[in-house]
Design a protein around this motif. Sequence first.
Motif, PDB file in Angstrom:
ATOM      1  N   THR A  11       0.835  -1.202   0.000  1.00  0.00           N
ATOM      2  CA  THR A  11       0.000   0.000   0.000  1.00  0.00           C
ATOM      3  C   THR A  11       0.870   1.252   0.000  1.00  0.00           C
ATOM      4  OG1 THR A  11      -1.617  -1.210   1.282  1.00  0.00           O
ATOM      5  CG2 THR A  11      -1.877   1.175   1.202  1.00  0.00           C
ATOM      6  N   PHE A  12       1.916   1.191   0.792  1.00  0.00           N
ATOM      7  CA  PHE A  12       2.854   2.313   0.887  1.00  0.00           C
ATOM      8  C   PHE A  12       3.398   2.670  -0.496  1.00  0.00           C
ATOM      9  CE2 PHE A  12       7.486   3.310   1.586  1.00  0.00           C
ATOM     10  CZ  PHE A  12       7.310   4.599   2.060  1.00  0.00           C
ATOM     11  N   GLU A  13       3.837   1.648  -1.229  1.00  0.00           N
ATOM     12  CA  GLU A  13       4.403   1.901  -2.559  1.00  0.00           C
ATOM     13  C   GLU A  13       3.356   2.452  -3.515  1.00  0.00           C
ATOM     14  OE1 GLU A  13       6.309  -1.823  -3.510  1.00  0.00           O
ATOM     15  OE2 GLU A  13       7.750  -1.537  -1.864  1.00  0.00           O
ATOM     16  N   ALA A  14       2.137   1.867  -3.442  1.00  0.00           N
ATOM     17  CA  ALA A  14       1.070   2.334  -4.333  1.00  0.00           C
ATOM     18  C   ALA A  14       0.727   3.796  -4.039  1.00  0.00           C
ATOM     19  CB  ALA A  14      -0.160   1.450  -4.174  1.00  0.00           C
ATOM     20  N   LEU A  15       0.684   4.152  -2.756  1.00  0.00           N
ATOM     21  CA  LEU A  15       0.341   5.522  -2.400  1.00  0.00           C
ATOM     22  C   LEU A  15       1.462   6.490  -2.789  1.00  0.00           C
ATOM     23  CD1 LEU A  15      -1.478   4.979   1.018  1.00  0.00           C
ATOM     24  CD2 LEU A  15      -2.498   5.810  -1.115  1.00  0.00           C
ATOM     25  N   GLN A  16       2.694   6.023  -2.674  1.00  0.00           N
ATOM     26  CA  GLN A  16       3.814   6.864  -3.109  1.00  0.00           C
ATOM     27  C   GLN A  16       3.695   7.188  -4.597  1.00  0.00           C
ATOM     28  OE1 GLN A  16       7.347   4.747  -1.788  1.00  0.00           O
ATOM     29  NE2 GLN A  16       7.919   6.517  -0.550  1.00  0.00           N
ATOM     30  N   ASP A  17       3.311   6.163  -5.383  1.00  0.00           N
ATOM     31  CA  ASP A  17       3.121   6.373  -6.822  1.00  0.00           C
ATOM     32  C   ASP A  17       1.988   7.346  -7.089  1.00  0.00           C
ATOM     33  OD1 ASP A  17       5.159   4.736  -7.480  1.00  0.00           O
ATOM     34  OD2 ASP A  17       3.911   2.989  -7.979  1.00  0.00           O
ATOM     35  N   ALA A  18       0.881   7.158  -6.340  1.00  0.00           N
ATOM     36  CA  ALA A  18      -0.313   7.955  -6.607  1.00  0.00           C
ATOM     37  C   ALA A  18      -0.187   9.379  -6.076  1.00  0.00           C
ATOM     38  CB  ALA A  18      -1.540   7.265  -5.999  1.00  0.00           C
ATOM     39  N   LEU A  19       0.637   9.568  -5.047  1.00  0.00           N
ATOM     40  CA  LEU A  19       0.728  10.876  -4.407  1.00  0.00           C
ATOM     41  C   LEU A  19       2.188  11.343  -4.338  1.00  0.00           C
ATOM     42  CD1 LEU A  19      -1.733  10.042  -1.471  1.00  0.00           C
ATOM     43  CD2 LEU A  19      -2.198  11.657  -3.326  1.00  0.00           C
ATOM     44  N   PRO A  20       2.781  11.578  -5.490  1.00  0.00           N
ATOM     45  CA  PRO A  20       4.210  11.886  -5.512  1.00  0.00           C
ATOM     46  C   PRO A  20       4.565  13.160  -4.731  1.00  0.00           C
ATOM     47  CG  PRO A  20       3.219  12.266  -7.679  1.00  0.00           C
ATOM     48  CD  PRO A  20       2.189  11.591  -6.843  1.00  0.00           C
ATOM     49  N   ALA A  21       3.595  14.070  -4.592  1.00  0.00           N
ATOM     50  CA  ALA A  21       3.924  15.331  -3.928  1.00  0.00           C
ATOM     51  C   ALA A  21       3.939  15.206  -2.410  1.00  0.00           C
ATOM     52  CB  ALA A  21       2.918  16.407  -4.352  1.00  0.00           C
ATOM     53  N   LEU A  22       3.406  14.102  -1.878  1.00  0.00           N
ATOM     54  CA  LEU A  22       3.317  13.983  -0.417  1.00  0.00           C
ATOM     55  C   LEU A  22       4.526  13.281   0.178  1.00  0.00           C
ATOM     56  CD1 LEU A  22      -0.399  13.098   0.367  1.00  0.00           C
ATOM     57  CD2 LEU A  22       0.670  15.304  -0.096  1.00  0.00           C
ATOM     58  N   ARG A  23       4.800  13.644   1.431  1.00  0.00           N
ATOM     59  CA  ARG A  23       5.860  12.952   2.182  1.00  0.00           C
ATOM     60  C   ARG A  23       5.175  11.828   2.957  1.00  0.00           C
ATOM     61  NH1 ARG A  23       7.393  18.098   5.449  1.00  0.00           N
ATOM     62  NH2 ARG A  23       5.123  18.076   5.405  1.00  0.00           N
ATOM     63  N   ILE A  24       5.529  10.615   2.588  1.00  0.00           N
ATOM     64  CA  ILE A  24       4.813   9.460   3.144  1.00  0.00           C
ATOM     65  C   ILE A  24       5.755   8.592   3.964  1.00  0.00           C
ATOM     66  CG2 ILE A  24       3.323   7.490   2.553  1.00  0.00           C
ATOM     67  CD1 ILE A  24       2.657   8.848  -0.042  1.00  0.00           C
ATOM     68  N   GLY A  25       5.311   8.158   5.135  1.00  0.00           N
ATOM     69  CA  GLY A  25       6.109   7.265   5.987  1.00  0.00           C
ATOM     70  C   GLY A  25       5.408   5.921   6.158  1.00  0.00           C
TER      71      GLY A  25
END
Length: 697
Positions: A511-525
């Motif tokens: 999920t983390f990887e998918a969200l990183q792809d979908a939300l490139p502008a966000l800082r995700i942990g």
Amino acid sequence: MPAARFIGDLNAEASLATLSGVGPALREKLAARGLATLQDLWLHLPRSYEDRTTLTAIRDLRPGEPAQVEGQVEAVERGFRYRPLLRVAISDASRATLVLRFFHFRAQQVAQFAVGARVRVFGTPRPGQQGLEIVHPSYRILAAGEHPLGEALDPVYPAIEGVGPASLRKLIGQALQRLPDETTLELLPQAWLRQQGLPSLRAAILLLHAPPPDADVAALQNGLHPAQRRLALEELLAHQLGLRRQRLALQAEGARALRGDERLVETLLAQLPFQLTGAQRRVYAQVRDDLRQPRPMLRLVQGDVGSGKTVVAAMAALLALADGRQAALMAPTELLAEQHCNNLRAWLEPLGIRVCWLAGKVTGKARKQALAEVASGAAQLIVGTHALMQEGVEFHDLALAIVDEQHRFGVHQRLALRDKGRGGVPHQLVMTATPIPRTLAMSAYADLDVSAIDELPPGRTPVTTVALSDQRRAELIERIRIACAEGRQAYWVCTLIDDSDEIQAQAAQTTFEALQDALPALRIGLVHGRQKATEKQATMLAFKGGELDLLVATTVIEVGVDVPNASLMVIENAERLGLAQLHQLRGRVGRGRAASSCVLLYQSPLGQIARQRLDTLRQTNDGFAIAEKDLQLRGPGELLGTRQTGLAGFRIADLVRDADLLPQVHALADTLLRDAPELADRIVDRWIGGAARYAAA
Ligand code: ADP
Ligand code: MG
């Protein structure tokens, strides 16, 4: 005590090997289902009943209602439409026809159904292609002559792997032959039973295995027959007595009373940036009064997420420290323990108090030093995880043990603490954010006093909860993008039924990887249970410090994580989680001033129960109301966890169905403990298998 009593008990405890036809192989199969003694078979009650005491005319059959009919075979049809099929039409004097339909059958069976043969059938008719039919009925071909009907309702027992229903019935029949007489078997006071209008134990058991034709079948099927109530009552009583006895034993060991010097408490309160709520004040006063007694406090404090339990715990600890003694606080996860440690240090170190951190990951020299401080008394308040209770941790003088989030702990962990006190058992304070419905609390925690912090600190904004189908995921991701662009922070919780950290971690990673792809502008942990504690801690700190916009996590964040600026939470697979757990997770948002929301993401289609559960969460933020609903929908086993309480292990009682018996149970428990403790012991032994189970727990 009359000798007959002993004979009765010997019978009850007698091994099944004493029944004829029970060899080692069969014994093993029975043992696999927990059936080892005659008594186990007496209490192996039918799960339903079949009424073969009457015949119904075929014309009078109704779909869905089980019935017995007798008729002659009119026609037999054997076919292979997609799969083998046998259809047998029978008719009776009412000149109606019923079809018996089989999908699995032997050639020999086909031969039995000769046209003209008389057959007696039991089953539940359903509408078929031509009138009513019964699929796979139980049936018997009748030879010429008389065939009397049954004299009692036929019991249908819960199936036991490898033991056919007929053999099981025979075995139970044999065991019942050896049921002792009424007075020998009975443990409850006769006069009390009469007054309650309840049958004797012997009468109840016999009735349930073979109810007379005029028995109230509906009541039996629903578990509400007086015979069932009688058994449920005794079982609940045994459970209650077991817990109460355990509590009495612990209290008999005594504890050193604390003076209850409140000067440190007052200093703390003066420093806090907030006023205590009325509920916090009330519960603290109860705790303080308990601590002033020369017997161990055993108190459970329930309080919804965010109700402010920690400060009450800190105040209690200060009462111990004021007497120059130690207090310990334990939490179920390192993450939570660490957070407690930080909070408590911030509150208490200014008062000159030495707070010591002790967890599994504290190793080597640091551990040695911590242990030495704990043993010398230099460490006043010790905070950590279960590791605290492991061998090798010697307290100097532990006066109070505080256990946070009790639902992760077992009874045995509670008991293990008794060895840690010096000059008596330590006082114990258990805190839980999973409120337990009243009925359940009374049964599950008969060994604890219960208080509730039933008020939230002012200024909290209630969390708005919505349920959303997973098909609308893209829309949701867009919403998160916008929210985070506005400076809000969000959790994305990945849940799986699977308990394994490994699999949960993988799902979160994906999920983390998918969200990183979908939300490139966000800082995700990302945090999950497979990470090193330092890694988790660093990510949490970054999130708390606003360096991350979105935190993808497993349920490791369920308890205690406190990030006030996080105001949005997404919970995946919400339909599969229990209400209490969802509520707990949701408690991570709504901790600050911003309006917060929680999105329950579900896989459609949603079943009816799942829909009800999600609706409950949407409609209320009250943990107690949610707990009641959870109990109704899922039963006590799920709510409390099986291992901890043995509640799910009730053989007959059902805490929801039989809740109205509890007042009687409690009154009777009081009387027995006061007037007939020996009888109380025997009731516990009968149902719970003796003191051994508790002692070994
Ligand atoms: P929980 O009962 O879930 O363990 P905490 O003890 O973590 O709750 O408290 C939640 C937050 O509320 C903490 O930041 C705590 O400092 C704060 N808090 C506790 N009591 C009060 C109060 N009476 N008024 C305002 N804030 C409070
Ligand atoms: Mg807490």
